[in-house]
Write a protein that holds these residues in place. Structure first.
Motif, PDB file in Angstrom:
ATOM      1  N   LEU A  12       0.828  -1.204   0.000  1.00 32.79           N
ATOM      2  CA  LEU A  12       0.000   0.000   0.000  1.00 32.79           C
ATOM      3  C   LEU A  12       0.866   1.260   0.000  1.00 32.79           C
ATOM      4  N   HIS A  13       2.066   1.163   0.597  1.00 32.36           N
ATOM      5  CA  HIS A  13       2.963   2.324   0.679  1.00 32.36           C
ATOM      6  C   HIS A  13       3.425   2.774  -0.708  1.00 32.36           C
ATOM      7  N   GLU A  14       3.365   1.881  -1.696  1.00 28.85           N
ATOM      8  CA  GLU A  14       3.742   2.242  -3.060  1.00 28.85           C
ATOM      9  C   GLU A  14       2.652   3.065  -3.735  1.00 28.85           C
ATOM     10  N   ILE A  15       1.468   3.068  -3.138  1.00 26.69           N
ATOM     11  CA  ILE A  15       0.312   3.748  -3.721  1.00 26.69           C
ATOM     12  C   ILE A  15      -0.081   4.977  -2.911  1.00 26.69           C
ATOM     13  N   ILE A  16      -0.075   4.819  -1.582  1.00 21.56           N
ATOM     14  CA  ILE A  16      -0.512   5.873  -0.668  1.00 21.56           C
ATOM     15  C   ILE A  16       0.644   6.311   0.223  1.00 21.56           C
ATOM     16  N   ASP A  17       0.889   7.598   0.284  1.00 17.98           N
ATOM     17  CA  ASP A  17       1.859   8.164   1.218  1.00 17.98           C
ATOM     18  C   ASP A  17       1.157   8.347   2.562  1.00 17.98           C
ATOM     19  N   ILE A  18       1.542   7.579   3.549  1.00 13.16           N
ATOM     20  CA  ILE A  18       0.851   7.626   4.839  1.00 13.16           C
ATOM     21  C   ILE A  18       1.087   8.942   5.583  1.00 13.16           C
ATOM     22  N   HIS A  19       1.984   9.766   5.057  1.00 19.82           N
ATOM     23  CA  HIS A  19       2.228  11.076   5.664  1.00 19.82           C
ATOM     24  C   HIS A  19       1.545  12.196   4.887  1.00 19.82           C
ATOM     25  N   VAL A 293      -1.962  11.149  -4.196  1.00 21.78           N
ATOM     26  CA  VAL A 293      -1.521   9.747  -4.154  1.00 21.78           C
ATOM     27  C   VAL A 293      -0.305   9.576  -5.062  1.00 21.78           C
ATOM     28  N   ARG A 294       0.348   8.431  -4.956  1.00 19.58           N
ATOM     29  CA  ARG A 294       1.613   8.218  -5.669  1.00 19.58           C
ATOM     30  C   ARG A 294       1.409   7.846  -7.132  1.00 19.58           C
ATOM     31  N   LEU A 295       0.297   7.189  -7.460  1.00 21.72           N
ATOM     32  CA  LEU A 295       0.060   6.698  -8.808  1.00 21.72           C
ATOM     33  C   LEU A 295      -1.103   7.438  -9.451  1.00 21.72           C
TER      34      LEU A 295
END
Length: 301
Positions: A12-19, A293-295
């Motif tokens: 999930l970290h590759e898709i969503i930046d938890i910060h 989001v990252r993507l």
């Protein structure tokens, strides 16, 4: 506000930046739905079903009324010509609106009846690359709060394919309890449709003529908190975002739930926007939120 995420898989970290920050960009509505980003105009159109109004939001001008009354509009998307397609609860119609400098122009009814009977209440809507339109038709808009109470004429809650040129309507599926959100796979070989009452997402194969086959359960939205399977979108890596208990459930292409973007309000729908399609615009009851989001998301056809 800081984002809150339930991580079920480290990918999930590759898709969503938890910060990342969850930004509330507009509020004060009754029940937001149907967000669609206009890439040329750089604005968001969304519905307030209960408020019987459609709005337009942009970074430069904020929120302005797009259409009032909206016939308790729900889902929206753009067709291949950049015209707005809208599902209306109060009238049981699918309409097409010409946009004139970002404002509502001429409105044309594309669908209102099937086999001589009024549609239930068109809900969510997508367009395939060949221009054909797919929409779900549950009975939500025939209830007191989300629409106009009236008897159901059709004996089922279906999913349809609409030819925008001939306005011919093809019933594709009629065995849902409550069909709601839908989206195509990246190559359009499959169509995902969720069932609100059954808390799952089904997947159908798309035949060359646009009809569907299959329909097995693909995934379930399992979790705590307010929310049901509702709006659904896909990113450019094939990850599927579906509203559900607690917020937005993120699945990989193999139907594994990687985690949940936890939302402060009941969340009904979402879309990707901004020039890079990396902003997630989220309709959550009284407010519109934005999350980077990252993507990037899959662009509209």
């Amino acid at each position: 506000m800081p984002i809150s995420v339930e991580v079920r898989d480290p990918r999930l970290h590759e898709i969503i930046d938890i910060h990342a920050e969850l930004e509330k960009i507009a509020t004060g509505f009754e029940f937001t739905e149907g967000p669609v980003w206009h890439p040329d105009g750089k604005f968001l159109i969304f519905s307030d079903i209960v408020g019987n109004t459609m709005y337009r939001w942009s970074e430069a001008k904020g929120v302005i009324v797009f259409r009032r009354p909206s016939h308790m509009a729900n889902g929206n998307t753009l067709d291949k010509g950049g015209r707005l397609l809208t599902c209306e609860h109060a009238t049981s119609r699918v309409t097409r609106t010409i946009l004139e400098n970002g404002k509502a122009g001429k409105v044309e009814v594309l669908a209102s009846h099937y086999a001589g009977k009024e549609l239930n209440s068109p809900n969510d809507i997508v367009v395939r690359s060949d221009g054909s339109i797919y929409f779900t038709d549950p009975t939500s808009g025939r209830s007191k709060y989300y629409g106009v109470p009236r008897e159901q004429e059709l004996p089922f809650q279906g999913v349809y394919r609409l030819n925008p040129d001939t306005k011919s309507l093809t019933l594709l599926v009629d065995d849902f309890s409550k069909p709601n959100g839908l989206c195509f796979s990246l190559d359009e070989s499959r169509l995902f449709i969720n069932d609100t009452n059954r808390f799952h997402i089904r997947v159908f194969n798309v035949r060359p003529d646009g009809t569907l086959s299959g329909g097995q359960v693909w995934a379930e939205t399992v979790g705590e908190g307010a929310g049901v399977p509702d709006g659904m979108k896909i990113d450019q890596q094939g990850n599927l975002y579906c509203c559900g208990p607690g917020g937005i459930h993120v699945f990989d292409a193999a139907a594994n739930c990687l985690g949940v973007i936890l939302m402060p309000e009941h969340t009904a729908n979402l879309c990707f926007g901004d020039s890079d399609l990396r902003s997630l615009y989220i309709c959550a009851t009284t407010s519109i939120y934005r999350l980077r989001v990252r993507l990037p998301g899959r662009p509209l056809n």
